[in-house]
Design an enzyme around this catalytic site. Structure first.
Site, PDB file in Angstrom:
ATOM      1  N   THR A   1      -3.645 -17.362  -7.841  1.00 38.13           N
ATOM      2  CA  THR A   1      -4.906 -16.658  -8.471  1.00 38.13           C
ATOM      3  C   THR A   1      -4.289 -16.112  -9.986  1.00 38.13           C
ATOM      4  O   THR A   1      -4.972 -16.402 -11.101  1.00 38.13           O
ATOM      5  CB  THR A   1      -5.431 -15.495  -7.934  1.00 38.13           C
ATOM      6  OG1 THR A   1      -5.997 -15.905  -6.335  1.00 38.13           O
ATOM      7  CG2 THR A   1      -6.476 -14.583  -8.571  1.00 38.13           C
TER       8      THR A   1
ATOM      9  N   TYR B   1       3.020  -8.884  -7.396  1.00 41.01           N
ATOM     10  CA  TYR B   1       1.922  -8.708  -8.172  1.00 41.01           C
ATOM     11  C   TYR B   1       2.145  -8.654  -9.556  1.00 41.01           C
ATOM     12  O   TYR B   1       1.765  -9.300 -10.440  1.00 41.01           O
ATOM     13  CB  TYR B   1       1.055  -7.347  -7.577  1.00 41.01           C
ATOM     14  CG  TYR B   1       0.314  -6.663  -8.390  1.00 41.01           C
ATOM     15  CD1 TYR B   1      -0.641  -7.719  -8.880  1.00 41.01           C
ATOM     16  CD2 TYR B   1       0.263  -5.572  -8.952  1.00 41.01           C
ATOM     17  CE1 TYR B   1      -1.865  -7.090  -9.912  1.00 41.01           C
ATOM     18  CE2 TYR B   1      -0.653  -5.153  -9.778  1.00 41.01           C
ATOM     19  CZ  TYR B   1      -1.581  -5.781 -10.264  1.00 41.01           C
ATOM     20  OH  TYR B   1      -2.602  -5.194 -11.334  1.00 41.01           O
TER      21      TYR B   1
ATOM     22  N   ASN C   1       1.083  11.684  -6.991  1.00 37.21           N
ATOM     23  CA  ASN C   1       0.273  11.472  -5.880  1.00 37.21           C
ATOM     24  C   ASN C   1      -0.046  12.689  -5.116  1.00 37.21           C
ATOM     25  O   ASN C   1      -1.236  12.950  -4.383  1.00 37.21           O
ATOM     26  CB  ASN C   1       0.724  10.326  -5.048  1.00 37.21           C
ATOM     27  CG  ASN C   1       0.759   8.850  -5.612  1.00 37.21           C
ATOM     28  OD1 ASN C   1       0.096   8.806  -6.630  1.00 37.21           O
ATOM     29  ND2 ASN C   1       1.520   8.030  -5.159  1.00 37.21           N
TER      30      ASN C   1
ATOM     31  N   TYR D   1       2.223   8.587   0.464  1.00 34.82           N
ATOM     32  CA  TYR D   1       3.535   8.019   0.520  1.00 34.82           C
ATOM     33  C   TYR D   1       4.773   8.848   0.381  1.00 34.82           C
ATOM     34  O   TYR D   1       4.878   9.498  -0.679  1.00 34.82           O
ATOM     35  CB  TYR D   1       3.587   6.742  -0.574  1.00 34.82           C
ATOM     36  CG  TYR D   1       2.444   5.716  -0.497  1.00 34.82           C
ATOM     37  CD1 TYR D   1       2.808   4.920   1.050  1.00 34.82           C
ATOM     38  CD2 TYR D   1       1.637   5.168  -1.314  1.00 34.82           C
ATOM     39  CE1 TYR D   1       1.861   3.538   1.080  1.00 34.82           C
ATOM     40  CE2 TYR D   1       0.955   3.971  -1.096  1.00 34.82           C
ATOM     41  CZ  TYR D   1       0.959   3.414   0.267  1.00 34.82           C
ATOM     42  OH  TYR D   1       0.328   2.022   0.538  1.00 34.82           O
TER      43      TYR D   1
ATOM     44  N   LYS E   1       1.171 -11.018 -12.664  1.00 27.44           N
ATOM     45  CA  LYS E   1       0.321 -10.365 -13.852  1.00 27.44           C
ATOM     46  C   LYS E   1       1.074 -10.350 -15.303  1.00 27.44           C
ATOM     47  O   LYS E   1       0.596 -10.959 -16.420  1.00 27.44           O
ATOM     48  CB  LYS E   1      -0.116  -9.051 -13.567  1.00 27.44           C
ATOM     49  CG  LYS E   1      -1.269  -8.767 -12.721  1.00 27.44           C
ATOM     50  CD  LYS E   1      -2.389  -9.516 -13.032  1.00 27.44           C
ATOM     51  CE  LYS E   1      -3.150  -8.921 -14.106  1.00 27.44           C
ATOM     52  NZ  LYS E   1      -4.419  -9.614 -14.380  1.00 27.44           N
TER      53      LYS E   1
ATOM     54  N   PRO F   1      -9.764   5.909  -3.126  1.00 22.88           N
ATOM     55  CA  PRO F   1     -10.819   5.877  -2.035  1.00 22.88           C
ATOM     56  C   PRO F   1     -10.239   6.257  -0.330  1.00 22.88           C
ATOM     57  O   PRO F   1     -11.053   6.648   0.205  1.00 22.88           O
ATOM     58  CB  PRO F   1     -11.377   4.702  -2.344  1.00 22.88           C
ATOM     59  CG  PRO F   1     -10.282   4.001  -3.216  1.00 22.88           C
ATOM     60  CD  PRO F   1      -9.689   4.912  -3.943  1.00 22.88           C
TER      61      PRO F   1
ATOM     62  N   THR G   1      -2.598  -5.176 -16.595  1.00 20.33           N
ATOM     63  CA  THR G   1      -1.995  -3.825 -15.871  1.00 20.33           C
ATOM     64  C   THR G   1      -0.724  -3.176 -16.688  1.00 20.33           C
ATOM     65  O   THR G   1       0.018  -4.036 -17.138  1.00 20.33           O
ATOM     66  CB  THR G   1      -1.757  -3.871 -14.546  1.00 20.33           C
ATOM     67  OG1 THR G   1      -1.258  -2.859 -13.920  1.00 20.33           O
ATOM     68  CG2 THR G   1      -0.782  -5.181 -14.156  1.00 20.33           C
ATOM     69  N   ASP G   2      -0.783  -1.954 -16.533  1.00 22.48           N
ATOM     70  CA  ASP G   2       0.530  -1.270 -17.039  1.00 22.48           C
ATOM     71  C   ASP G   2       1.614  -1.713 -16.210  1.00 22.48           C
ATOM     72  O   ASP G   2       2.809  -1.301 -16.559  1.00 22.48           O
ATOM     73  CB  ASP G   2       0.345   0.278 -17.350  1.00 22.48           C
ATOM     74  CG  ASP G   2       0.202   1.008 -15.996  1.00 22.48           C
ATOM     75  OD1 ASP G   2      -0.327   0.213 -14.804  1.00 22.48           O
ATOM     76  OD2 ASP G   2      -0.198   2.168 -16.051  1.00 22.48           O
ATOM     77  N   GLU G   3       1.514  -2.222 -14.828  1.00 18.57           N
ATOM     78  CA  GLU G   3       2.462  -2.536 -14.054  1.00 18.57           C
ATOM     79  C   GLU G   3       3.518  -3.508 -14.658  1.00 18.57           C
ATOM     80  O   GLU G   3       4.641  -3.738 -13.996  1.00 18.57           O
ATOM     81  CB  GLU G   3       2.244  -2.720 -12.805  1.00 18.57           C
ATOM     82  CG  GLU G   3       1.429  -1.623 -11.821  1.00 18.57           C
ATOM     83  CD  GLU G   3       1.323  -1.749 -10.417  1.00 18.57           C
ATOM     84  OE1 GLU G   3       1.887  -2.239  -9.583  1.00 18.57           O
ATOM     85  OE2 GLU G   3      -0.079  -1.375 -10.220  1.00 18.57           O
TER      86      GLU G   3
END
Length: 331
Positions: free
Chosen positions: A96, A147, A246, A204, A151, A189, A120-122
């Site tokens: 993808t 991932y 987090n 986590y 990207k 969410p 993305t900032d990743e």
């Protein structure tokens, strides 16, 4: 404009579609494969005279070519985007994020169509928790997962097509989004819906990992600004100065839902969990005049909690299977 939005039944894409149709006279076609992360219910209530939906794969060259030829611009949100899934099965991310993006930019090149690529900032890797620096458009790429590496690869394809073939494209790299229509596998969410169902949120590791949160409406307004005003070939970072770790986010969700701030469980940390992301969006703000609406994270989170409370019929069908998958992973 007549805009083709890939991945428009997903979280960030559907928010963009709602934003464009509510705030402009543009029309929108959504192209979405409707994997588990896509949900047609996220597109309910849109004006039929300015919106249509096409089910299909962005790697389907024939379908993509015909659609791109009919549109003035492509906004490319479609992506496999969940880090945990990329660790268990990287191949869909290659198909993808790399092949799909290649298919789209080839069609945009052939037809001279304006193209905006959502990233993305990743792709920049992570920062130390005590590092005062933030990511800028000049930060070297240093992805750490299947991932983020795919990207990063898709970003580089777009840049190469601009330089080699004159593709009329811009790129944006955004920090972590939150808001309506986000799948319950995602961090915010998941915690909200756990509390709404009378279950304890899951954190986590120690919860020290920091994300730079931005409400999806603000991401949408930034992308529209770049599409209409951005300089071809340029990259713009999108952020709303929303750094939170987090642990603080989970405790804030509990507090806003009337629960004790410590009523959560620690679970196994994800492998290779990036420490901190932080965006410097100065270029976007100064050169294109963009500003976020939800500059107060607590207000944006309250807005998001209210949406999930009012739309249980949207998220409930996803919830049990998602939690069963996390349980199998010890999370």
């Amino acid at each position: 404009m007549h805009i083709l939005v890939t991945g428009g039944a997903g979280f960030i894409g559907s928010n963009f579609v709602h934003y464009v149709l509510a705030n402009t006279d543009h029309s929108v076609t959504v192209l979405d494969k409707l994997t588990y992360a896509g949900n047609l219910a996220s597109l309910d209530g849109l004006p039929e005279d300015r919106f249509r939906f096409v089910k299909g794969d962005i790697a389907d060259a024939g379908l993509v070519d015909g659609l791109v030829a009919e549109h003035d611009a492509v906004v490319h949100y479609a992506a496999e985007s969940h880090n945990d899934n990329s660790l268990s099965d990287p191949r869909p991310f290659l198909e993808t994020n790399i092949i799909g993006t290649y298919t789209l930019i080839e069609a945009a090149r052939r037809h001279g169509t304006r193209f905006h690529h959502i990233s993305t900032d990743e792709v920049y890797g992570d920062l130390e928790l005590d590092d005062p620096a933030r990511f800028t458009e000049q930060t070297p790429y240093n992805p750490s997962s299947p991932y983020s590496s795919t990207k990063a690869g898709s970003d580089l394809l777009v840049r190469a097509w601009v330089r080699s073939f004159g593709l009329q494209a811009t790129i944006s790299n955004c920090s972590n989004n939150y808001g309506p229509y986000q799948h319950v596998e995602k961090f915010i969410p998941r915690q909200i819906t756990n509390v709404l169902r009378g279950e304890r949120p899951k954190l986590y590791g120690t919860g020290e990992n920091v994300r730079d949160w931005i409400h999806a409406n603000d991401h949408s307004s930034a992308v529209l600004t770049i599409l209409e005003k951005g300089v071809i070939g340029e990259t713009y970072l999108i952020g709303a100065d929303g750094e939170k770790n987090n642990k603080d986010v989970v405790e804030l969700i509990l507090t806003q839902l009337g629960q004790p701030a410590d009523a959560y469980d620690h679970v196994n940390d994800r492998p290779g969990h990036d420490l901190r992301y932080a965006i410097d969006s100065t270029k976007l703000r100064t050169e294109l005049g963009w500003t976020p609406q939800f500059s107060d994270f607590e207000a944006g989170l309250a807005d998001t909690i209210a949406w999930y409370r009012e739309h249980e019929a949207w998220w409930a069908p996803q919830k049990d299977a998602t939690e069963a998958r996390y349980l199998a992973q010890g999370q």
